[in-house]
Structures are given as structure tokens and as C-alpha cells.
Design a protein around this motif. Structure first.
Motif, PDB file in Angstrom:
ATOM      1  N   PRO A   1       0.806  -1.231   0.000  1.00  0.00           N
ATOM      2  CA  PRO A   1       0.000   0.000   0.000  1.00  0.00           C
ATOM      3  C   PRO A   1       0.839   1.281   0.000  1.00  0.00           C
ATOM      4  CG  PRO A   1      -0.900  -1.582   1.543  1.00  0.00           C
ATOM      5  CD  PRO A   1       0.382  -2.172   1.044  1.00  0.00           C
ATOM      6  N   HIS A   2       1.938   1.277   0.753  1.00  0.00           N
ATOM      7  CA  HIS A   2       2.773   2.470   0.807  1.00  0.00           C
ATOM      8  C   HIS A   2       3.360   2.791  -0.573  1.00  0.00           C
ATOM      9  CE1 HIS A   2       5.533   5.448   2.286  1.00  0.00           C
ATOM     10  NE2 HIS A   2       6.547   4.766   1.797  1.00  0.00           N
ATOM     11  N   ALA A   3       3.945   1.778  -1.197  1.00  0.00           N
ATOM     12  CA  ALA A   3       4.550   1.964  -2.518  1.00  0.00           C
ATOM     13  C   ALA A   3       3.488   2.385  -3.535  1.00  0.00           C
ATOM     14  CB  ALA A   3       5.234   0.673  -2.965  1.00  0.00           C
ATOM     15  N   ARG A   4       2.279   1.830  -3.369  1.00  0.00           N
ATOM     16  CA  ARG A   4       1.187   2.165  -4.281  1.00  0.00           C
ATOM     17  C   ARG A   4       0.823   3.644  -4.161  1.00  0.00           C
ATOM     18  NH1 ARG A   4      -3.159  -1.808  -3.190  1.00  0.00           N
ATOM     19  NH2 ARG A   4      -1.729  -3.118  -4.365  1.00  0.00           N
ATOM     20  N   HIS A   5       0.751   4.114  -2.922  1.00  0.00           N
ATOM     21  CA  HIS A   5       0.427   5.533  -2.728  1.00  0.00           C
ATOM     22  C   HIS A   5       1.515   6.434  -3.310  1.00  0.00           C
ATOM     23  CE1 HIS A   5      -3.322   5.761  -0.448  1.00  0.00           C
ATOM     24  NE2 HIS A   5      -3.013   4.536  -0.066  1.00  0.00           N
ATOM     25  N   GLN A   6       2.762   6.003  -3.232  1.00  0.00           N
ATOM     26  CA  GLN A   6       3.852   6.792  -3.813  1.00  0.00           C
ATOM     27  C   GLN A   6       3.696   6.905  -5.328  1.00  0.00           C
ATOM     28  OE1 GLN A   6       7.441   4.910  -2.304  1.00  0.00           O
ATOM     29  NE2 GLN A   6       7.780   6.709  -1.021  1.00  0.00           N
ATOM     30  N   ILE A   7       3.284   5.799  -5.960  1.00  0.00           N
ATOM     31  CA  ILE A   7       3.068   5.846  -7.409  1.00  0.00           C
ATOM     32  C   ILE A   7       1.886   6.771  -7.729  1.00  0.00           C
ATOM     33  CG2 ILE A   7       2.371   4.498  -9.437  1.00  0.00           C
ATOM     34  CD1 ILE A   7       5.182   3.830  -8.746  1.00  0.00           C
ATOM     35  N   TRP A   8       0.801   6.644  -6.978  1.00  0.00           N
ATOM     36  CA  TRP A   8      -0.385   7.478  -7.235  1.00  0.00           C
ATOM     37  C   TRP A   8      -0.036   8.953  -7.133  1.00  0.00           C
ATOM     38  CZ3 TRP A   8      -4.304   4.303  -3.782  1.00  0.00           C
ATOM     39  CH2 TRP A   8      -4.653   3.139  -4.488  1.00  0.00           C
ATOM     40  N   GLU A   9       0.748   9.294  -6.109  1.00  0.00           N
ATOM     41  CA  GLU A   9       1.146  10.687  -5.904  1.00  0.00           C
ATOM     42  C   GLU A   9       1.901  11.200  -7.136  1.00  0.00           C
ATOM     43  OE1 GLU A   9       3.603  10.888  -2.415  1.00  0.00           O
ATOM     44  OE2 GLU A   9       4.383  12.850  -3.043  1.00  0.00           O
ATOM     45  N   ARG A  10       2.778  10.345  -7.674  1.00  0.00           N
ATOM     46  CA  ARG A  10       3.553  10.755  -8.840  1.00  0.00           C
ATOM     47  C   ARG A  10       2.680  10.873 -10.092  1.00  0.00           C
ATOM     48  NH1 ARG A  10       6.165   9.511  -5.242  1.00  0.00           N
ATOM     49  NH2 ARG A  10       8.140  10.537  -4.821  1.00  0.00           N
ATOM     50  N   LEU A  11       1.715   9.982 -10.209  1.00  0.00           N
ATOM     51  CA  LEU A  11       0.837  10.071 -11.379  1.00  0.00           C
ATOM     52  C   LEU A  11       0.030  11.364 -11.336  1.00  0.00           C
ATOM     53  CD1 LEU A  11      -0.391   6.414 -11.968  1.00  0.00           C
ATOM     54  CD2 LEU A  11       1.659   7.580 -12.737  1.00  0.00           C
ATOM     55  N   ARG A  12      -0.395  11.758 -10.138  1.00  0.00           N
ATOM     56  CA  ARG A  12      -1.131  13.028 -10.032  1.00  0.00           C
ATOM     57  C   ARG A  12      -0.250  14.204 -10.416  1.00  0.00           C
ATOM     58  NH1 ARG A  12      -4.456  10.549  -6.117  1.00  0.00           N
ATOM     59  NH2 ARG A  12      -2.838  10.739  -4.537  1.00  0.00           N
ATOM     60  N   LEU A  13       1.055  14.127 -10.020  1.00  0.00           N
ATOM     61  CA  LEU A  13       1.996  15.177 -10.413  1.00  0.00           C
ATOM     62  C   LEU A  13       2.083  15.274 -11.939  1.00  0.00           C
ATOM     63  CD1 LEU A  13       5.136  14.775  -8.103  1.00  0.00           C
ATOM     64  CD2 LEU A  13       3.857  16.879  -8.555  1.00  0.00           C
ATOM     65  N   LEU A  14       2.133  14.117 -12.589  1.00  0.00           N
ATOM     66  CA  LEU A  14       2.245  14.097 -14.049  1.00  0.00           C
ATOM     67  C   LEU A  14       1.002  14.693 -14.699  1.00  0.00           C
ATOM     68  CD1 LEU A  14       3.861  10.586 -14.550  1.00  0.00           C
ATOM     69  CD2 LEU A  14       4.947  12.811 -14.832  1.00  0.00           C
ATOM     70  N   LEU A  15      -0.162  14.373 -14.123  1.00  0.00           N
ATOM     71  CA  LEU A  15      -1.412  14.926 -14.665  1.00  0.00           C
ATOM     72  C   LEU A  15      -1.416  16.436 -14.500  1.00  0.00           C
ATOM     73  CD1 LEU A  15      -3.906  12.219 -13.394  1.00  0.00           C
ATOM     74  CD2 LEU A  15      -3.307  12.698 -15.779  1.00  0.00           C
ATOM     75  N   ALA A  16      -0.886  16.915 -13.352  1.00  0.00           N
ATOM     76  CA  ALA A  16      -0.824  18.354 -13.130  1.00  0.00           C
ATOM     77  C   ALA A  16       0.089  19.022 -14.146  1.00  0.00           C
ATOM     78  CB  ALA A  16      -0.330  18.628 -11.707  1.00  0.00           C
ATOM     79  N   ARG A  17       1.073  18.270 -14.654  1.00  0.00           N
ATOM     80  CA  ARG A  17       1.971  18.822 -15.681  1.00  0.00           C
ATOM     81  C   ARG A  17       1.367  18.729 -17.077  1.00  0.00           C
ATOM     82  NH1 ARG A  17       7.626  15.850 -14.252  1.00  0.00           N
ATOM     83  NH2 ARG A  17       7.738  16.422 -12.054  1.00  0.00           N
ATOM     84  N   GLY A  18       0.154  18.212 -17.169  1.00  0.00           N
ATOM     85  CA  GLY A  18      -0.528  18.204 -18.464  1.00  0.00           C
ATOM     86  C   GLY A  18      -0.361  16.937 -19.266  1.00  0.00           C
TER      87      GLY A  18
END
Lengths: 304, 262
Positions: free
Chosen positions: A169-186
Motif C-alpha cells: 500500500p505504501h509503494a502504491r500511494h507513492q506511485i499514485w502521488e507521482r501520477l497526479r503530479l504528471l497529470l498536473a503537468r498536463g
């Protein structure tokens, strides 16, 4: 750049008698996160591979980043980053070498790759592991490196096939956080998953698949409201059939799956009153989620 | 359908270099063991057969047996190096290591990968073949300058056998099937193609078969070069080898497409 990143129309693919993708159409807008949600064997990975030009459809038309696929998939892939379902990193290479070798596949010079590496390492939180061999990394680190590797060519579109399957779960949340960052970058993301929570958290829109067919499409919240639109009470223990006749008058809808009874109730208090005092029952009241949508649409729970 | 095949062919003249460099980087990490492993077998054959049989055989076409054998061993080691690199290492990169899958998600095509793998296997063939030639020259069984002439032929031999092995791995369900290619094709070729004794000693039917086999053409190019003798039919040998390199190359791409992109 067109505002449609991926456009599938009436795509069909079968292996022998088995139809894997059955007349599927959907469009992914530039900058959105689009999810393909479904159980194992629903055709998610096949669709992801088709988008990359690695599987040719039997019939139907596909356009990815403005290029007809599979005919000109190579040109599309030059602007796509891929996170595959199973890690295919170079185990014997260091983290840095992995990025260098991958950059070369996009015809990047050593200098261009070196310029891109620090930001990618920072993004993947692997700064201190730059010269470690991949074999020494944890599962979560490997996934983050795979994600960083997918960004080496500064892609417009990311295609991710079950990016968090097998992670804690921890590693999964880290990936999700990064995917949201990428979406914020367009960036645009096409994500396949069988995790309802993942789809609900990340996807702007999603397409629910069963046996290669689209059974629903829309925004996660809207789908939940449309299909369920009320609270859910999960009831474990007891005889599901006896219980369901007891609470039926107060439920909008009831599903039985295994030994669990799902009661969709506009007024959950009424249901709880009926069940009060019954021994051996465990009750869980919660808001509806995508899992309920899937159960509602297919009559069965998603396999895990 | 034709469009589908066009999309998997090499995209341009340079994409393959990235695949070659990937393999070179991986090889550099294990270079010493790899070089020793590649050289031990042909060296043993060269000296074992050369000195052992050489005493019995005497001169062949006016040269000592070991000098005659040297050219055959150079061709054979180029063949083996390219065959094994492709059958085992490239097959592992296609299957267990998922290296090809990773590359296919970039802007490279299947054809680029196959071309890079062929170039890499040919490079290893050049290393293996040249090493034998250097040993032979050091011991006085070949002229130093002749090594330079034989390198292009060694490289072409490497391409041919890498290309043929590509077809094998595009069809083989698992490693277990490679042994058939090895025992039924590769090993008989060593004896049929004049690597260890002159083709002219065989019955004429076998001689005609040998004329069709790629290793015979390699030996016919490499041996005269190493012995400093005039070679006949160079154009024919080069043409035959080019055919053996190019046709399996395209065939293997088509077969890989069926296997990997379905």
C-alpha cells in the motif's frame, strides 16, 4: 496537437474463437487520465498493447497522437511513455545505465540523457540509488524507476498497464502521488487497472470492461451516482436469502455475492432497525463505490 | 497486411545501433569470462586436432595440417559464436529478460531489434574468429596481414549464422529445441564444409551438398586469405553468404511479428 490523444472506433480482436476485444470505441482527451477498468481477462492489456501498435486489431480504426495505428505506431510511440504490467528493467545495469540505454532507443545523445537524468531521479526519489544495480532495488523502487524510464523522452501520453499491481500500500500511494503530479503537468494517461480504488482516485473518466466489451463509461463519481446513488450496507453471516426477504421493502436493490449481502438503501437506518438484535451478523455501512457499480453491472464481484 | 509488415521492418539505417550498444554494455560487465568461454573450445580443437591428427595427415595441398585447419577453425568459431549468441542470449532477451518487450515500447521496431542483435552477434563472431587467427599467426601458421583480409569474411560469416539462428529462435517454443538445430545442422556442417578436411575427399554427392551450405563458402573465403593463397570464385562465395544473411533476416522478422505481436 489535436485535443484527442487516443481514438478507438469499433475495434475488434479475437484469437481463434475467443473474442478479446469486442467492437470497442472510446476517445481519450489530451490531458486527462482515462482508466480501463475490468477483471483479469477483460481485454485491458490487449487494448493497451493495441494502442502501442504491438497488437493489430482484426477490424476497426485507431488513432494515437494523430497517427494511424498500427501503421504509423512508431511515430506515436516516439511521444509515448510505457509502464508495462511486468517490470522489464535491465537487472544487471545500474539505475543510471537503465535511463541511458533507454534514452538511446529514442535516439537521444548521451548529453541529452545526462541532462534529463537528475530530474527523473528526483521524481522517482532514487537520487541516492543512481549507481545501484537494479537487482538491489525494492519492488517499489523498481516500479518508480520504470515510471522514470517511461518519462525519458518527455512523452505526451503515458500508457500504464496495471502500474501498481503487486506493490504494497505504501509503494502504491507513492506511485499514485507521482501520477497526479504528471497529470498536473498536463500529461495524458491511459491506465489499466483492476483496483477500484486506483480508478476512483486517479481517473477523470473510465471505461468498465467485461469480456472485451464496454459495459459503462463516464466519470467515476457520476457512474456511482447513476448506477447506485445511495448508501450501501454489507451484511455478513446469516442466511442471505432469509435476510434479503426481510429487508427487501427498505432496499432499492439487493445483490448477493458469496456469503455477503449488499443492500443498496436510500434510508439505511430503516434497514438497520430491521436487523437489530439478530445474532451473528456483521454490518458495514459505507458510501457506494466503483466495486458496487461493477457488481451491479455484471452481477459478480471483481476478482482480485 | 502488407502495411503491417512494413511497420515492423527496420525504421531507418541507424536505430539498430542503440540495440548493439545495449548488448555491448551488458557484455562489458562480463567480458573476461565471455572471451575465455568463447575461445577455449576452438583452441582445443585447433591444437588437439592440429597436432594430433597433423602427424598422421602430413601435408594438405602443400601446407601443414594445422595451418590448413586454422582457417577452418576460424570459420567454425565465427559460426558457433554467432549461433550461440543468438540462440541463447538473444532468445533470453526476447523471452525471460523481456528486453525486447521494453525496446518495442520505444520508437524502435522489431526489425531494428533484429538488425541490432545480428550486428551484435556478428561482432562476437569477429572477436572469436579473429582471436583464433591471431593465435595462428603468432605461431606462424598464418601471415599477420592475412588476418586483416579475413576479418570481413569472418564478419559476414557471423551475420549469416546469426541470421539463420534468428529463424530458429523465432520458431522454437523453448531452449530444448535448439539442440536439434545444433546437432542436425550446425555440427554436420563442420564436417561437410571442409573445415577439418578438404571437401574433395568426400563422395561427389556430398560435395554438391557442401556447395550449398554457408559454412563451405566461409571456409573458401577465409582459408585462402589466411594461407596467402589465391582464392577462386570470391564473388560467388560472397553472393551466397549475402543471400544466407539477408533472406533469413526478413523471414525471421515476419516470424517474430507473428510470434510477438499477436
Amino acid at each position: 496537437m489535436s485535443t484527442v490523444a487516443i481514438d478507438l472506433s469499433c475495434v475488434r480482436k479475437s484469437y481463434g474463437d475467443k473474442i478479446v476485444v469486442d467492437g470497442l470505441s472510446f476517445a481519450v482527451a489530451s490531458g486527462e487520465c482515462f482508466g480501463l477498468l475490468g477483471p483479469n481477462g477483460a481485454g485491458k492489456s490487449t487494448i493497451a498493447r493495441m494502442v502501442l501498435g504491438m497488437v493489430a486489431p482484426d477490424t476497426g480504426k485507431m488513432t494515437v497522437l494523430g497517427e494511424p495505428v498500427p501503421a504509423r505506431a512508431r511515430l506515436a510511440r516516439a511521444r509515448i511513455g510505457v509502464v508495462p504490467q511486468f517490470d522489464n528493467l535491465e537487472i544487471e545495469f545500474t539505475v543510471r545505465e537503465n535511463l541511458l540505454v533507454f534514452g538511446r532507443y529514442f535516439n537521444m545523445s548521451a548529453r541529452e540523457v545526462e541532462a534529463a537524468v537528475p530530474a527523473l531521479l528526483e521524481f522517482a526519489r532514487l537520487e541516492s540509488k543512481a549507481d545501484a544495480r537494479v537487482a538491489e532495488l525494492s519492488g517499489g523502487m523498481k516500479r518508480r524507476l520504470t515510471l522514470a524510464r517511461a518519462l525519458i523522452n518527455d512523452p505526451h501520453l503515458l500508457v500504464m498497464d496495471e502500474p501498481t499491481t503487486g506493490l504494497d500500500p505504501h509503494a502504491r500511494h507513492q506511485i499514485w502521488e507521482r501520477l497526479r503530479l504528471l497529470l498536473a503537468r498536463g500529461k495524458t494517461i491511459l491506465l489499466t487497472t483492476h483496483f477500484m480504488e486506483e480508478a476512483e482516485r486517479l481517473c477523470d473518466r473510465l471505461c468498465v470492461l467485461e469480456a472485451g466489451r464496454k459495459i459503462a463509461e463516464g466519470e467515476p463519481r457520476a457512474l456511482i451516482d447513476e448506477q447506485i446513488g445511495c448508501q450501501v450496507i454489507e451484511i455478513y453471516g446469516g442466511n442471505p436469502h432469509e435476510l434479503s426477504s426481510l429487508i427487501r421493502p427498505y432496499a432499492r436493490h439487493i445483490e448477493v455475492s458469496g456469503e455477503t449481502l449488499f443492500c443498496y438503501a436510500p434510508d439505511p437506518e430503516q434497514v438497520l432497525v430491521q436487523l437489530r438484535g439478530r445474532a451473528g451478523l456483521r454490518l458495514l455501512q459505507r458510501p457506494a463505490n466503483l466495486e458496487d457499480v461493477f457488481l451491479r453491472l455484471t452481477g459478480r464481484e471483481m476478482e482480485r | 497486411m502488407r502495411e503491417g509488415y512494413a511497420a515492423v521492418m527496420p525504421a531507418n539505417a541507424y536505430n539498430w545501433v542503440a540495440v548493439w550498444r545495449r548488448n555491448f554494455l551488458a557484455w562489458r560487465k562480463v567480458a573476461l569470462a565471455s572471451v575465455l568461454g568463447n575461445l577455449a573450445d576452438p583452441m582445443t580443437n585447433l591444437f588437439g586436432l592440429g597436432f594430433g591428427l597433423g602427424v598422421i595427415v602430413g601435408l594438405i595441398d602443400g601446407t601443414s595440417y594445422i595451418a590448413f585447419l586454422a582457417g577452418g577453425m576460424v570459420a567454425t568459431s565465427a559460426m558457433t559464436a554467432a549461433t550461440f549468441e543468438t540462440m541463447y542470449a538473444a532468445f533470453a532477451r526476447m523471452r525471460a529478460q523481456r528486453t525486447w518487450e521494453a525496446i518495442l515500447s520505444t520508437q524502435l521496431t522489431l526489425g531494428d531489434i533484429v538488425l541490432g542483435e545480428l550486428a551484435w552477434a556478428a561482432t562476437k563472431a569477429v572477436l572469436a574468429g579473429t582471436a583464433i587467427a591471431v593465435v595462428a599467426a603468432t605461431l606462424g601458421y598464418a601471415a599477420w596481414a592475412s588476418i586483416l583480409y579475413s576479418i570481413p569474411a569472418i564478419a559476414l560469416t557471423g551475420l549469416v549464422f546469426a541470421s539463420l539462428a534468428m529463424v530458429v529462435i523465432s520458431l522454437a517454443p523453448s531452449y530444448d529445441y535448439f539442440v536439434f538445430y545444433q546437432t542436425l545442422v550446425v555440427t554436420p556442417m563442420v564436417f561437410l564444409c571442409g573445415a577439418v578436411f578438404p571437401v574433395s575427399q568426400m563422395p561427389s554427392a556430398f560435395q554438391r551438398v557442401a556447395g550449398l551450405l554457408p559454412l563451405a563458402h566461409s571456409v573458401e573465403l577465409i582459408r585462402p586469405a589466411m594461407l596467402g593463397l589465391p582464392a577462386g570464385g570470391i564473388g560467388l562465395h560472397i553472393g551466397a553468404l549475402c543471400m544466407y544473411a539477408v533472406l533469413p533476416f526478413f523471414l525471421s522478422i515476419a516470424l517474430f511479428r507473428r510470434r510477438l505481436m499477436r
